[in-house]
Every structure is written in structure tokens, then in C-alpha cells.
Design an enzyme around this catalytic site. Structure first.
Site: not given
Ligand code: NAI
Ligand code: MG
Length: 780
Positions: A237-238, A386, A234-235, A255
């Protein structure tokens, strides 16, 4: 027509799972039991608990990073051919177990077996083969480049094994070692992949997998032994990661999310476009970062198009993802389902109408019927947010210009899909849309040779192809000395406009929009040279001046559209005008106390020629990716760049940043050396007489880090280069998280700008562009 159930057998995968009642980590070539908490791993199609997975602790992350560090020197030193053989073996083994991996992925993620079998897993194998090739060709294709060290890689749950491949293959090919964290929702295929690594004898520590949630991810990103962080997710967390690692010297690629337009013109092949929607937003239940989630349809055909879409939706089959006839499987989790339902309720409350596929979805499990929304306005939450589910928003447009405006009306810039039988129109849109990937009469096709990644808040860095390899390589620099902070300003006084003190004969202004401008605050500061002699007054720019300069740069957008030949001519002309005043610049540099003033002027002239020469030669590539397609990777300018010049070479340092940036079509707001700004102010007349359109180069003088901060925070600045001190590096990297602009810094270390190996080169050009990947229909 009715289909009987055609389930793929899950026997082998379920037996594999049953043998692993808890999934731990893969550290230094060994499978370790988790020492911390564990959480359930669920099949989202049935709610069944499959197994448990450990949440990696600080000790486990540290062990993995240490193992990766220890393995790095030997792995990096292997001949490319030897690394290629390992990658090749990984590809072969994945291929041999395609069916097992597909079923395991479907059980864990909920995606249909058709997709995991026909898309995810074949692309995984393709990715390892392709990068076996890059390992083989490292010395030929990336001479002088070396691996970075340990890469911390964090991946999401929507394409668990494929995202692993996108991250791991280029990192290992380039000679890096890896600590990878899968998403806690989908750890199974990564674990099975680790078993393959052990089987083929990948040296211990080269690839480590630490499972866990966001907390574990943060431990990996923050570990001091990690040289590069690569993240997909997600943006939000980015941004967190960008801020977390600011000033650490770690390289970062992101990404992130998207809200990608799917643009249908009235001259499109409508049947093909309707099938395109199926692949754009219903593929993988819409849990796709580059999903075509905003349907933009030309007004004249909109009713007809939505009608056909509704009909097509009626034929979609949803249910058991292991059933080979299913089009739609389960979402990854009930949490994701709740999130999507919340957004849909909000859309309806805001006045939109939801059209849903009539197919009955199973009551058990995280199922979400596909659909689309009409009556959505650009400002509605669902048009901007999104959804990450199988629901598209829709808007209509009248003209191509309106289509572009709507397409670009988003913070994101990941992908776009254009449907038109008119080649001129399709290519015009491809050129104007702000997106890292553009598909013409196609959507959601991927290949290891086609760079993938975003513009704007969709992140930076590319995965795949040559551009993807560059993310894992570096040209070793001769490290300079820590750059000191500039001395505090002295003699700050109201701007007198003219010589106001006997020893001072210059009161310079700023240069904004092609004109000399007084500083907004009306203040200037005293510039001293060799032996503390006062040389003149420089204007003290403030935030308002930065905003004015960024606005002027924004208005000079035509520069990106002039031909490379024209840009080259302007650079040659600039060099010519500068050379006529070489003596004056040499004397001014000498007065500053620069050690080699004549050399610095000569090097500046040569550099202008070199970038003029590159302006029409630093091109993209054409790649044969899939049959019936050719893929262009085009080097596009960012738009407005912020440049913060170093102190150590007041003229050459500044021009070494400006020249590559404008050669590639960017407009710049450059902050001159704080200690020696009068070299920059002398450039105004050179710029004025060199046919550089007003606003293409804007020059500011004043407090370096104050101006740098304003530029780093500015949403209309698309990229930033900073040559200041270490504390300034941390500051600008933190401030850049707002609009996620890519930042390049020299990590606060001086460099010898006279040396072309350090102060000039293709690396500067690469940093001055963002790659746009355009998929064109081509061939029989
Ligand atoms: P997320 O961004 O939290 O998770 C993606 C990865 O980041 C997971 O492995 C998670 O454990 C890790 N993560 C989470 N917080 C972190 C941190 N502070 N430091 C390092 N790593 C961390 O996404 P989430 O909560 O699973 O999904 C929420 C929304 O994010 C989705 O509904 C979607 O809109 C978006 N998303 C976008 C993706 C893409 O491919 N661009 C993939 C997954 C989610
Ligand atoms: Mg799962």
C-alpha cells in the site's frame, strides 16, 4: 505452576460500546452518523460483533478536509505554548482513562491487557506529553519553520491508539491540522480519543477522524486539500500511495513492513537473549512492523539456544486477552490467522520445521500459538516475507561478517537487535546493519524522543523526537517560476572523439568511476550558448551509462567510511582547484548566457567551503530516553544518490546538489543541465585533481528526463534529488516506488541558487542523510 483466571473488568468499555451501535466519523468537532456502508467491528478473541463502523465516502472525506483547512490558519498561528496546553490536556485525559482505553483496545484488537495497559496506553500519554514540549519549543528549536497544512494520516490495526498518537501528536504540535483514518478492523480507541478532543475543547476541525477501509484511505491521500500524507502499513500500500500522489506536491512519510534480524552471538547473555526473543516476536502476537522475526544465531550456541527457546515457549500462556496473566492474546482477525497459516504451510512445504508452544489456545477466536521455524534457508518465502504473526524464522552464522550479510539480505531495513557482551562487536554490527532502529542487548523498546522509521523498503521519514517533528514542518521557500522543459536535443551525431566541425572545439565525454568515458551509444549532441552559437558537443548518455555510473558509485562505498575530517579536506581542496580556474569557468558560464557568471563561480566556491565546514559538524544527537539506556541518533549516508541538476545555474545548481550529498558520505550519479552540460564536463579535471576517490562523483550528460527515469527506477540508487520540470517530478516520484527511494524535488520551480537561503543550508544536509537510532545500555 497454575494460575487462576484474573480477568480485567470489561464492564465500562462494553457499556461504552453498547451506547454506540454504530461508529461514525468525527468531523469539524461533531460526531456524524455514517452516510455510506457500515461493517462489523469484531472482538477477534471471541468472534463477537461489538458494533459497526462506517466506511467514509468521498463526501465525508471532503467535509473532513474542508474542516481541517478552515481550522488550519488559526491553529498554525497560535503561539506554541497554546498548542502545548491542548496537547498536554490530551495526555492528561488519556492518562486518567488508562484502564478504559486499555480494555477497549484489547477488546477491539485482541492484544493482551498486560500489553495494552503497560505498553500501548502509557506510550500514548508519553507521546502527547513529549510533543506538548515540542509545541512549546517550536520557535526556539525550529526557527523559520512553519506547519504544512492539512495532514492526511492513515494508520494500521496493530497498535491502533499508539499509531494515532505517533501521527497526531507531532502534526498538531507543529501547527498542522489532521484528517486521520484508523484501520476498519480497529476503530474504537480512535473514536474514544475523539471524544476526549471534544471534551477538552480542541478547536473544531483541528483533528478529524474519518473511518473506513482502503478505499477511504485512498480518498484521503488523493484529496487535493491535503498537504502531507503519513502512512503506516504494508509496503504494497505504501507503493500504491507513492504512485497515487506522485506530482501532487504532497509531502510523504511511509512506515512500512520489516523483516528485522535478531542477532545472537555466542558471547551473549543467553538468558537475556531468550527473554529478548519473547519481546521480539511474541510481543503483540508478532503483529509488529519491527518484530525481530529473523533469529540469526551463531553456530556454536544454536542448538543450546533453540533448546532454551523451546523451554521458554512452554511457559507462555495464551488465551483470553483480558486475563491479566496472559502472555499471548488473539490476532487481529481470522483473515490474518489464515494468512499466517498459509505462510506456515508454505514454509513446511519448503522443508522447514515448525516448533510450536504446547499451550492450548482457545478454539474460538483468531488465536495462533507462538513458535519458531528451523531449517529455513535465506531464499525461502518465510525468510523474505513479513509473516506478521508470532513465528520467527531462524538461520545460523559463523562469523560477524556472515551475520551482517544475512542481516542485510532483505529488501527491508526497519530494525535490528544485537545480542553480545562484547561491546566492540555489538557496535560494529550496529554500524553495519541497514536498519533505521538498532537495539543493543534489547529489543522493541520505544520512546517518543527516539526517532523511529526505516531504511530501504521499510519506508522513509521518522516518527518521534526532533527528526519526527521535521516531517511536519517546512522552511518556507520563495516560489520560483515553473521550470521549462529543456529544448529538444539538436545535432545528435555519432561521437567523433575530437573536434569534428570547424566551429566546435570540445567533444566532452562522461565521467564515470573517476575516468572520462565515451557514451555507450557513441552519440553526442550539440550544445548552444548565447545567441545560438554552437559551443561544443556533449556526450549523450543512455541507460547503460547510468547503470555503469551506479555500479561505479556502488564500488566507492569506502567514502562513507572515511572520516568527516577527510571529507572536509577533499571539499576544501576541490574549492581551491576550482578557484585556480575561476576565470575559465566564468568565461564558460558567460558563453552559456548565464546572467551573473562571476557571482556564480564565487558562490560555488563559498558553498564548497560551507559544506566542508559542515562535514564534521552536522551531527546526530544523544537522547536520554528510557532508564538504563541512552539513544544515539546518527546521520548516515544513503549510499548512492541520483542528482538531477537544474538548468538555471549550470555550475552552481549542480554543485549545490553534489556538495551536501558527498559531504555527508554519499556517492553520487549527477545529471548535468541538459542545456548547459559543458560546465559539468569542465569539472572532470577539477575532480581528478582534488583527491576525490573515483566513483564518488559520477557525471552524466544527455536527455535529462530519460536519465532521471533510469536513476529513479534503479534499485541501487537509494535516494534521488530532482530539479527539473513539473512533469518530470511526477515521473520520478512514480518511478521511485519500486525500491521506495525517498525523492526530493523542488516541485518543478526555479530558485535563486545564488541566494544561500534558497540554495544552501541544513535542510540540504538533512535530506542527504537517513537517521539511524541506536539504543545502547547506559547508566545505572
Ligand atoms: P494495509 O497496508 O492494507 O492496511 C494499513 C492501513 O492502510 C489501513 O488503515 C487500511 O485501511 C489502509 N489502506 C489500505 N489500502 C489503502 C490504499 N490504497 N490507500 C490508502 N490507505 C489504504 O495492511 P493490511 O491489509 O491490514 O495487512 C496486510 C499486511 O500488511 C500484514 O500482514 C503486514 O504484513 C502488513 N502490515 C504492516 C504494518 C506495519 O506496521 N508496518 C501494519 C499493518 C499491516
Ligand atoms: Mg476489531
Amino acid at each position: 505452576m497454575d494460575y487462576g483466571p484474573a480477568p480485567e473488568s470489561a464492564t465500562e468499555a462494553l457499556a461504552w460500546i453498547a451506547d454506540r451501535p454504530v461508529i461514525g466519523h468525527f468531523i469539524n468537532g461533531r460526531f456524524t452518523a455514517p452516510e455510506g456502508e457500515t461493517v462489523e467491528v469484531v472482538n477477534p478473541a471471541t468472534d463477537a460483533v461489538l458494533t459497526r463502523v462506517g466506511l467514509g465516502t468521498a463526501t465525508e472525506v471532503d467535509a473532513a478536509v474542508q474542516a481541517a483547512r478552515a481550522a488550519f490558519p488559526k491553529w498554525a498561528a497560535l503561539p506554541g505554548h497554546d498548542r502545548a496546553r491542548y496537547l498536554y490536556a490530551l495526555a492528561r485525559h488519556v492518562q486518567k482513562r488508562e484502564r478504559f482505553f486499555s480494555v477497549l483496545e484489547t477488546l477491539d484488537n485482541g492484544k493482551t491487557i498486560r500489553e495494552s495497559r503497560d505498553i500501548d496506553v502509557p506510550l500514548v500519554a508519553r507521546h502527547f506529553y513529549h510533543h506538548a514540549g515540542w509545541a512549546e519549543l517550536m520557535a526556539d528549536d525550529f526557527p523559520g519553520h512553519t506547519a504544512l497544512g492539512v495532514c492526511g494520516q492513515i494508520i494500521p490495526w496493530n497498535f491502533p491508539l499508539l499509531m494515532l498518537a505517533w501521527k497526531v501528536a507531532p502534526a498538531l504540535a507543529a501547527g498542522n491540522t489532521v484528517v486521520l483514518k484508523p484501520a476498519d478492523l480497529t476503530p474504537l480507541t480512535a473514536y474514544a480519543f475523539a471524544e476526549i478532543c471534544a471534551e477538552i475543547g480542541l478547536p473544531p476541525g483541528v483533528l478529524n477522524i474519518v473511518n473506513g477501509d482502503g478505499a477511504t484511505g485512498a480518498l484521503i491521500a488523493g484529496h487535493e486539500g491535503v498537504a502531507k500524507v503519513a502512512f503506516t502499513g504494508s509496503t504494497e500500500v505504501g507503493r500504491v500511495i507513492r504512485r497515487q500522489i506522485a506530482g501532487s506536491g504532497k509531502k510523504l512519510s511511509l512506515e512500512l513492513g520489516g523483516k528485522s534480524p535478531f542477532i545472537v552471538f555466542e558471547d551473549a547473555d543467553l538468558d537475556a537473549a531468550v527473554e529478548g526473543v519473547v519481546d521480539a516476536i511474541w510481543f503483540n502476537q508478532g503483529e509488529v512492523c519491527c518484530a525481530g522475526s529473523r533469529l540469526l544465531v551463531q553456530e556454536g550456541i544454536a542448538p543450546r539456544f533453540f533448546d532454551r527457546l523451546r523451554k521458554r515457549m512452554e511457559t507462555l500462556r495464551g488465551g483470553d486477552p483480558l486475563d491479566k496473566t496472559m502472555d499471548v492474546g488473539a490476532l487481529v482477525s481470522r483473515k490474518q490467522l489464515a494468512r499466517i497459516n498459509g505462510l506456515l504451510a508454505q514454509a513446511e512445504a519448503e522443508g522447514a520445521t515448525l516448533h510450536r508452544a504446547p499451550a492450548q489456545m482457545p478454539a474460538q477466536g483468531a488465536f495462533c500459538a507462538p513458535g519458531f521455524l528451523t531449517g529455513t534457508a535465506p531464499a525461502h518465502t518465510v525468510s523474505q516475507t513479513e509473516i506478521f504473526g508470532p513465528i520467527a524464522t531462524t538461520l545460523t552464522f559463523r562469523t560477524p561478517d556472515e551475520a551482517i550479510t544475512l542481516a542485510n539480505d532483505t529488501r527491508y531495513g526497519l530494525a535490528a537487535s544485537v545480542w553480545s557482551q562484547n561491546i566492540d562487536r555489538a557496535i560494529e554490527i550496529a554500524a553495519k546493519v541497514k536498519a533505521g532502529v538498532v537495539w543493543i542487548n534489547a529489543t522493541n523498546i520505544f520512546d517518543a524522543g527516539a526517532p523511529f522509521g526505516g531504511f530501504r523498503e521499510s519506508g522513509y521519514g521518522r516518527e518521534g523526537g526532533r527528526a519526527g517533528m521535521r516531517e511536519y514542518l517546512t522552511a518556507p521557500a520563495r516560489p520560483g517560476k515553473p521550470r521549462p522543459d529543456p529544448a529538444p536535443l539538436s545535432g545528435v551525431a555519432p561521437h567523433a572523439g575530437k573536434a569534428d566541425r570547424p566551429s566546435i572545439d570540445v567533444t566532452a565525454k562522461l565521467y564515470i568511476g573517476g575516468k572520462q568515458a565515451r557514451a555507450d551509444g557513441g552519440q553526442s549532441y550539440t550544445v548552444t550558448g548565447k545567441g545560438g552559437v554552437a559551443l561544443g558537443q556533449a556526450a549523450l548518455a543512455n541507460r547503460k551509462d547510468v547503470r555503469n555510473a551506479v555500479e561505479a558509485a556502488g564500488k566507492a562505498g569506502g567514502w562513507g567510511g572515511v572520516t568527516a575530517h577527510n571529507r572536509a579536506q577533499v571539499l576544501y581542496f576541490l574549492a581551491e582547484n576550482l578557484s585556480q580556474r575561476a576565470e575559465e569557468f566564468t568565461a564558460a558560464l558567460a558563453a552559456c548566457g548565464t546572467p551573473k557568471p562571476a557571482e556564480e563561480v564565487a558562490a560555488t566556491l563559498r558553498r564548497a567551503f560551507w559544506y566542508a565546514a559542515q562535514a564534521d559538524k552536522f551531527d546526530g544527537t544523544v537522547t536520554a530516553t528510557k532508564s538504563n539506556h541512552v539513544t544515539l541518533t546518527v546521520n548516515e549516508p544513503f549510499g548512492t544518490m541520483g542528482l538531477i541538476a537544474p538548468d538555471e545555474a549550470p555550475l552552481l545548481g549542480l554543485m549545490s546538489l553534489i556538495l551536501p550529498a558527498i559531504a555527508m558520505g554519499n556517492r553520487v550519479v549527477a545529471v548535468a543541465s541538459q542545456s548547459h552540460p559543458l560546465l559539468a564536463t569542465r569539472l572532470y579535471q577539477v575532480l581528478e585533481t582534488s583527491d576525490i576517490p573515483g566513483g564518488v562523483v559520477n557525471l552524466l550528460t544527455g536527455t535529462r528526463d530519460e536519465l532521471a527515469k533510469t536513476l529513479a527506477e534503479h534499485d541501487d540508487v537509494a535516494a534521488l534529488w530532482y530539479c527539473g520540470s513539473a512533469s518530470g517530478v511526477a515521473m520520478v516520484e512514480t518511478a521511485s516506488a519500486g525500491n521506495l527511494k525517498p525523492v526530493w524535488t523542488d516541485q518543478g520551480l526555479t530558485r535563486d541558487w545564488l541566494d544561500p537561503a534558497q540554495g544552501q543550508g541544513r535542510d540540504f544536509l538533512h535530506r542527504a542523510v537517513q537517521v539511524k537510532t541506536i539504543w545502547l545500555p547506559y547508566g545505572a
